[in-house]
Scaffold this motif. Structure first.
Motif, mmCIF file in Angstrom:
data_model
loop_
_atom_site.group_PDB
_atom_site.id
_atom_site.type_symbol
_atom_site.label_atom_id
_atom_site.label_comp_id
_atom_site.label_asym_id
_atom_site.label_seq_id
_atom_site.Cartn_x
_atom_site.Cartn_y
_atom_site.Cartn_z
ATOM 1 N N THR A 97 0.850 -1.189 0.000
ATOM 2 C CA THR A 97 0.000 0.000 0.000
ATOM 3 C C THR A 97 0.892 1.248 0.000
ATOM 4 O O THR A 97 2.108 1.161 0.177
ATOM 5 N N LEU A 127 -3.281 12.218 0.345
ATOM 6 C CA LEU A 127 -3.757 10.848 0.140
ATOM 7 C C LEU A 127 -4.158 10.172 1.450
ATOM 8 O O LEU A 127 -4.196 8.946 1.535
ATOM 9 N N ASN A 129 -6.890 9.626 2.895
ATOM 10 C CA ASN A 129 -8.008 8.675 2.864
ATOM 11 C C ASN A 129 -7.732 7.475 1.961
ATOM 12 O O ASN A 129 -8.584 6.623 1.764
ATOM 13 N N ARG A 130 -6.539 7.455 1.342
ATOM 14 C CA ARG A 130 -6.217 6.322 0.468
ATOM 15 C C ARG A 130 -4.920 5.645 0.881
ATOM 16 O O ARG A 130 -4.298 4.950 0.083
ATOM 17 N N ARG A 131 -4.536 5.814 2.124
ATOM 18 C CA ARG A 131 -3.237 5.305 2.557
ATOM 19 C C ARG A 131 -3.136 3.792 2.452
ATOM 20 O O ARG A 131 -2.030 3.256 2.323
ATOM 21 N N ASP A 132 -4.284 3.092 2.490
ATOM 22 C CA ASP A 132 -4.235 1.628 2.428
ATOM 23 C C ASP A 132 -4.478 1.085 1.026
ATOM 24 O O ASP A 132 -4.658 -0.119 0.833
ATOM 25 N N GLN A 133 -4.479 1.989 0.054
ATOM 26 C CA GLN A 133 -4.646 1.552 -1.337
ATOM 27 C C GLN A 133 -3.306 1.008 -1.853
ATOM 28 O O GLN A 133 -2.245 1.539 -1.521
ATOM 29 N N LEU A 134 -3.378 -0.043 -2.689
ATOM 30 C CA LEU A 134 -2.135 -0.597 -3.244
ATOM 31 C C LEU A 134 -1.501 0.405 -4.203
ATOM 32 O O LEU A 134 -2.186 1.028 -5.012
ATOM 33 N N SER A 137 -2.240 0.249 -7.897
ATOM 34 C CA SER A 137 -3.534 0.662 -8.439
ATOM 35 C C SER A 137 -3.612 2.176 -8.658
ATOM 36 O O SER A 137 -4.632 2.690 -9.092
ATOM 37 N N LEU A 138 -2.529 2.892 -8.345
ATOM 38 C CA LEU A 138 -2.545 4.352 -8.540
ATOM 39 C C LEU A 138 -2.353 4.697 -10.016
ATOM 40 O O LEU A 138 -1.747 3.932 -10.769
ATOM 41 N N TRP A 142 -0.035 9.788 -9.886
ATOM 42 C CA TRP A 142 0.025 9.569 -8.434
ATOM 43 C C TRP A 142 1.194 8.687 -8.047
ATOM 44 O O TRP A 142 1.819 8.879 -7.005
ATOM 45 N N LYS A 143 1.492 7.719 -8.914
ATOM 46 C CA LYS A 143 2.646 6.850 -8.631
ATOM 47 C C LYS A 143 3.908 7.696 -8.527
ATOM 48 O O LYS A 143 4.726 7.507 -7.630
#
Ligand SMILES: Nc1ncnc2c1ncn2[C@@H]1O[C@H](COP(=O)(O)OP(=O)(O)OP(=O)(O)O)[C@@H](O)[C@H]1O
Ligand SMILES: [Mg+2]
Length: 309
Positions: A97, A127, A129-134, A137-138, A142-143
């Motif tokens: 993540t 980010l 609210n998206r800290r646990d997103q892989l 998948s960005l 964003w990557k």
């Protein structure tokens, strides 16, 4: 502090060969603290190799100098500790993540206050609210921003960015550059390689390298001026055909259609004017314009090919 200490990068005579390929030749550069220096040049010209020598990942065959006041040969460990390096390819873990990637980087650097640093970096990215997103998948933009956050987690003084925005959309590229300017405003020195002309223009200064040799240096304006290039902008019917006919005429060093217009450049004004003379009448309209950085780089590339041949 010694006089040289105001140079974040101060190297001279760097050489590197791979086998019989001499890919960096007598490369010298000085970049002052807090400056953003754009590093430009065609594919394979030696940009990545140079960046790797500056941060101690690669030892030059000869040459010397300092980064952040440390010797590039004998003190590469100190340089690495204070340098952030973003490689040309996305180098984070796609199956971790956002937060895990940053935590991992913090551990590799042996940083203190890890949780706090990671939280701050994520908040800065917007980010939270998206800290646990892989990470995988960005989006591309964003990557790259995550990679920048990772490269700056240890609060480096020097940032070496290798084509950080390749393949990223214009809005994301602009956000990325705003961030780079923010960091430079805090005193970081940035050396950033890019193939984008608009990005070159956002740098305080640029260095242009071709076949391993530094061949232009200064502000974008200096480089354009130093090229002594004369450019004419022609508008009229079938500019593609016109461009084709002008190609290779004596005095015409570069010619390129731009939408409904054509840009013709050369360093010999008289020969260039003679070349376009047959078309300098209705329905064509011509005006002399300031060459763009792109006109200048295309011309430099052509010159370098001649030298190489
Ligand atoms: N480890 C290596 N072994 C052999 N050759 C290499 C190695 N690294 C780079 N080269 C060669 O050195 C030359 C310069 O490569 P480098 O990657 O520094 O160019 P670059 O300016 O970064 O190009 P690009 O814009 O495509 O990223 C190329 O011809 C490349 O093939
Ligand atoms: Mg490269």
């Amino acid at each position: 502090m010694t006089a040289e200490a105001s140079w974040a990068i101060d190297v001279a005579g760097l050489n590197k060969s791979f086998g019989d390929k001499h890919v960096v030749q007598d490369f010298s550069i000085q970049v002052a603290e807090g400056r953003i220096c754009g590093f430009l040049g065609p594919n394979g010209s030696g940009k990545t190799t140079t960046l790797r020598m500056l941060c101690g990942l690669l030892t030059p065959d000869s040459g010397s100098g300092t980064c952040l006041g440390f010797d590039i040969i004998g003190q590469s460990e100190q340089i690495k500790r204070q340098t952030g390096y973003m490689t040309q390819r996305f180098s984070l873990y796609e199956d971790l993540t956002i937060a895990e990637n940053l935590e991992f980087t913090a551990r590799v650097y042996g940083l203190d206050r890890r949780a706090e640093r990671v939280d701050r970096a994520i908040a800065r990215l917007g980010l939270s609210n998206r800290r646990d997103q892989l990470a995988g998948s960005l989006s591309g933009g964003w990557k790259q921003r995550l990679a920048l956050a990772s490269a700056t987690l240890h609060e480096p003084k020097l940032l070496l960015l290798d084509e950080p925005t390749a393949g990223v959309d214009p809005k994301a590229r602009r956000d990325f550059w705003d961030e780079i300017h923010d960091l430079a405003g805090q005193g970081l020195t940035v050396l950033v390689s890019t193939h984008y002309m608009d990005e070159a223009e956002r740098c305080h200064e640029i260095a242009y390298i071709s076949y391993g040799k530094l061949i232009a240096r200064g502000t974008a304006q200096d480089v354009v001026k130093g090229s002594h290039l004369v450019t004419f902008h022609g508008e009229g019917p079938e500019v593609g055909k016109l461009a084709h006919e002008l190609q290779g005429k004596p005095g015409v060093e570069t010619v390129a259609p731009f939408g409904a217009a054509v840009h013709v450049s050369g360093t010999d004004r008289r020969a260039l004017e003679a070349a376009i003379a047959p078309w300098r009448k209705a329905p064509y309209r011509w005006s002399e314009v300031e060459p763009t950085l792109e006109d200048v780089f295309i011309q430099l590339m052509g010159q370098a090919e001649d030298n190489f041949a």
